[in-house]
Each structure stands twice: as structure tokens, then as C-alpha cells.
Design a protein around this motif. Structure first.
Motif, mmCIF file in Angstrom:
data_model
loop_
_atom_site.group_PDB
_atom_site.id
_atom_site.type_symbol
_atom_site.label_atom_id
_atom_site.label_comp_id
_atom_site.label_asym_id
_atom_site.label_seq_id
_atom_site.Cartn_x
_atom_site.Cartn_y
_atom_site.Cartn_z
ATOM 1 N N CYS A 23 18.693 -0.975 -1.278
ATOM 2 C CA CYS A 23 18.606 -2.433 -1.131
ATOM 3 C C CYS A 23 17.339 -2.997 -1.769
ATOM 4 O O CYS A 23 17.246 -4.203 -1.986
ATOM 5 C CB CYS A 23 18.728 -2.852 0.330
ATOM 6 S SG CYS A 23 17.277 -2.528 1.343
ATOM 7 N N TRP A 24 16.386 -2.132 -2.099
ATOM 8 C CA TRP A 24 15.135 -2.551 -2.707
ATOM 9 C C TRP A 24 15.131 -2.364 -4.227
ATOM 10 O O TRP A 24 14.093 -2.569 -4.868
ATOM 11 C CB TRP A 24 13.974 -1.769 -2.104
ATOM 12 C CG TRP A 24 13.722 -2.031 -0.669
ATOM 13 C CD1 TRP A 24 14.019 -1.210 0.384
ATOM 14 C CD2 TRP A 24 13.097 -3.190 -0.094
ATOM 15 N NE1 TRP A 24 13.614 -1.787 1.564
ATOM 16 C CE2 TRP A 24 13.054 -2.995 1.301
ATOM 17 C CE3 TRP A 24 12.571 -4.366 -0.633
ATOM 18 C CZ2 TRP A 24 12.492 -3.940 2.166
ATOM 19 C CZ3 TRP A 24 12.029 -5.300 0.233
ATOM 20 C CH2 TRP A 24 11.996 -5.088 1.609
ATOM 21 N N ASP A 25 16.248 -1.967 -4.823
ATOM 22 C CA ASP A 25 16.282 -1.646 -6.257
ATOM 23 C C ASP A 25 15.698 -2.758 -7.134
ATOM 24 O O ASP A 25 14.907 -2.485 -8.039
ATOM 25 C CB ASP A 25 17.696 -1.313 -6.719
ATOM 26 C CG ASP A 25 18.177 0.054 -6.250
ATOM 27 O OD1 ASP A 25 17.359 0.823 -5.697
ATOM 28 O OD2 ASP A 25 19.381 0.330 -6.423
ATOM 29 N N LYS A 26 16.069 -4.004 -6.897
ATOM 30 C CA LYS A 26 15.564 -5.105 -7.732
ATOM 31 C C LYS A 26 14.080 -5.356 -7.489
ATOM 32 O O LYS A 26 13.346 -5.701 -8.412
ATOM 33 C CB LYS A 26 16.376 -6.369 -7.503
ATOM 34 C CG LYS A 26 17.780 -6.270 -8.063
ATOM 35 C CD LYS A 26 18.548 -7.554 -7.889
ATOM 36 C CE LYS A 26 19.954 -7.406 -8.470
ATOM 37 N NZ LYS A 26 20.723 -8.654 -8.337
ATOM 38 N N VAL A 27 13.643 -5.169 -6.274
ATOM 39 C CA VAL A 27 12.217 -5.333 -5.958
ATOM 40 C C VAL A 27 11.412 -4.241 -6.662
ATOM 41 O O VAL A 27 10.376 -4.517 -7.275
ATOM 42 C CB VAL A 27 11.985 -5.311 -4.434
ATOM 43 C CG1 VAL A 27 10.496 -5.341 -4.102
ATOM 44 C CG2 VAL A 27 12.719 -6.469 -3.766
ATOM 45 N N VAL A 28 11.879 -2.999 -6.565
ATOM 46 C CA VAL A 28 11.198 -1.880 -7.231
ATOM 47 C C VAL A 28 11.128 -2.146 -8.738
ATOM 48 O O VAL A 28 10.071 -1.953 -9.357
ATOM 49 C CB VAL A 28 11.904 -0.539 -6.927
ATOM 50 C CG1 VAL A 28 11.360 0.574 -7.812
ATOM 51 C CG2 VAL A 28 11.738 -0.175 -5.458
ATOM 52 N N ALA A 29 12.215 -2.608 -9.327
ATOM 53 C CA ALA A 29 12.221 -2.897 -10.770
ATOM 54 C C ALA A 29 11.201 -3.980 -11.110
ATOM 55 O O ALA A 29 10.462 -3.864 -12.099
ATOM 56 C CB ALA A 29 13.618 -3.312 -11.216
ATOM 57 N N GLY A 30 11.128 -5.019 -10.300
ATOM 58 C CA GLY A 30 10.161 -6.088 -10.550
ATOM 59 C C GLY A 30 8.723 -5.621 -10.398
ATOM 60 O O GLY A 30 7.857 -5.998 -11.195
ATOM 61 N N LEU A 31 8.468 -4.804 -9.400
ATOM 62 C CA LEU A 31 7.112 -4.271 -9.222
ATOM 63 C C LEU A 31 6.737 -3.347 -10.376
ATOM 64 O O LEU A 31 5.613 -3.421 -10.899
ATOM 65 C CB LEU A 31 7.010 -3.533 -7.883
ATOM 66 C CG LEU A 31 7.089 -4.410 -6.629
ATOM 67 C CD1 LEU A 31 7.235 -3.544 -5.383
ATOM 68 C CD2 LEU A 31 5.868 -5.313 -6.517
ATOM 69 N N THR A 32 7.666 -2.494 -10.771
ATOM 70 C CA THR A 32 7.411 -1.572 -11.883
ATOM 71 C C THR A 32 7.096 -2.349 -13.156
ATOM 72 O O THR A 32 6.159 -2.002 -13.882
ATOM 73 C CB THR A 32 8.627 -0.646 -12.096
ATOM 74 O OG1 THR A 32 8.845 0.095 -10.893
ATOM 75 C CG2 THR A 32 8.408 0.306 -13.251
ATOM 76 N N LYS A 33 7.834 -3.397 -13.397
ATOM 77 C CA LYS A 33 7.625 -4.238 -14.581
ATOM 78 C C LYS A 33 6.216 -4.825 -14.601
ATOM 79 O O LYS A 33 5.638 -5.037 -15.650
ATOM 80 C CB LYS A 33 8.664 -5.359 -14.586
ATOM 81 C CG LYS A 33 8.619 -6.263 -15.771
ATOM 82 C CD LYS A 33 9.755 -7.282 -15.693
ATOM 83 C CE LYS A 33 9.722 -8.238 -16.855
ATOM 84 N NZ LYS A 33 10.795 -9.237 -16.753
ATOM 85 N N ARG A 34 5.671 -5.039 -13.413
ATOM 86 C CA ARG A 34 4.329 -5.618 -13.295
ATOM 87 C C ARG A 34 3.233 -4.555 -13.146
ATOM 88 O O ARG A 34 2.080 -4.870 -12.892
ATOM 89 C CB ARG A 34 4.304 -6.578 -12.110
ATOM 90 C CG ARG A 34 5.137 -7.822 -12.390
ATOM 91 C CD ARG A 34 5.450 -8.582 -11.120
ATOM 92 N NE ARG A 34 6.219 -9.777 -11.378
ATOM 93 C CZ ARG A 34 7.538 -9.803 -11.563
ATOM 94 N NH1 ARG A 34 8.247 -8.690 -11.534
ATOM 95 N NH2 ARG A 34 8.162 -10.934 -11.780
#
Length: 91
Positions: A23-34
């Protein structure tokens, strides 16, 4: 001269009772991008975990084991995950 910029803390994401780390996949992707390190955990019996379901104490212990393996962390919980992080991150 050593760098004065510290590595950011790892964001540890804990899901609610009816979810998994997915459920955190999009959050993890956004954090990784930053450039912010993160880890989404599967509590026992959820997501990809093969462990049996447990109670709050079991979930808190699982989170504590994750936190003990990370140097610096910030913890974020969704719904039931909030109870787990309160117990697991204490101390």
C-alpha cells in the motif's frame, strides 16, 4: 573537510490491519525519487510475510527488529499501523 550534510533518516512505513507493505508503493517511489531512503514493512501475517498473524505485541516486536537494523529512522503508520509504531518505536 568532512561533509556537514547528514544522510537523511530512513522513512519506515507501516501499513494498517487490512493491508501490506504494497500500500506504500507510490510513497516509496516518491521518496526514492527525492533521494530519501525508505522501507515499507509487512507486519507478521500480512503482505508477503509467511509468519502467522499476531497481536499488537508481535507486530510491535517485528517493527522494533526493523528499527534496530536501521541507523536513523522516521516512522509513519497508517490506521492500525499507528498503534504498532507507538508500541514498537517506544524507547
Amino acid at each position: 573537510m568532512p561533509s556537514l550534510v547528514a544522510m537523511p533518516a530512513t522513512v519506515v512505513l507501516v501499513h494498517g490491519a487490512c493491508h501490506g507493505a504494497w500500500c506504500w508503493d507510490k510513497v516509496v517511489a516518491g521518496l526514492t525519487k527525492r533521494g530519501i531512503p525508505s522501507v515499507a514493512v509487512d507486519l507478521p501475517g500480512h503482505g508477503e510475510s509467511r509468519e502467522p498473524l499476531g497481536d499488537l505485541a508481535v507486530d510491535a516486536a517485528a517493527l522494533r527488529a526493523t528499527l534496530d537494523s536501521i541507523d536513523r529512522s522516521v516512522v509513519c503508520g497508517h490506521s492500525y499501523g499507528g498503534a504498532g509504531i507507538t508500541a514498537g518505536a517506544a524507547g
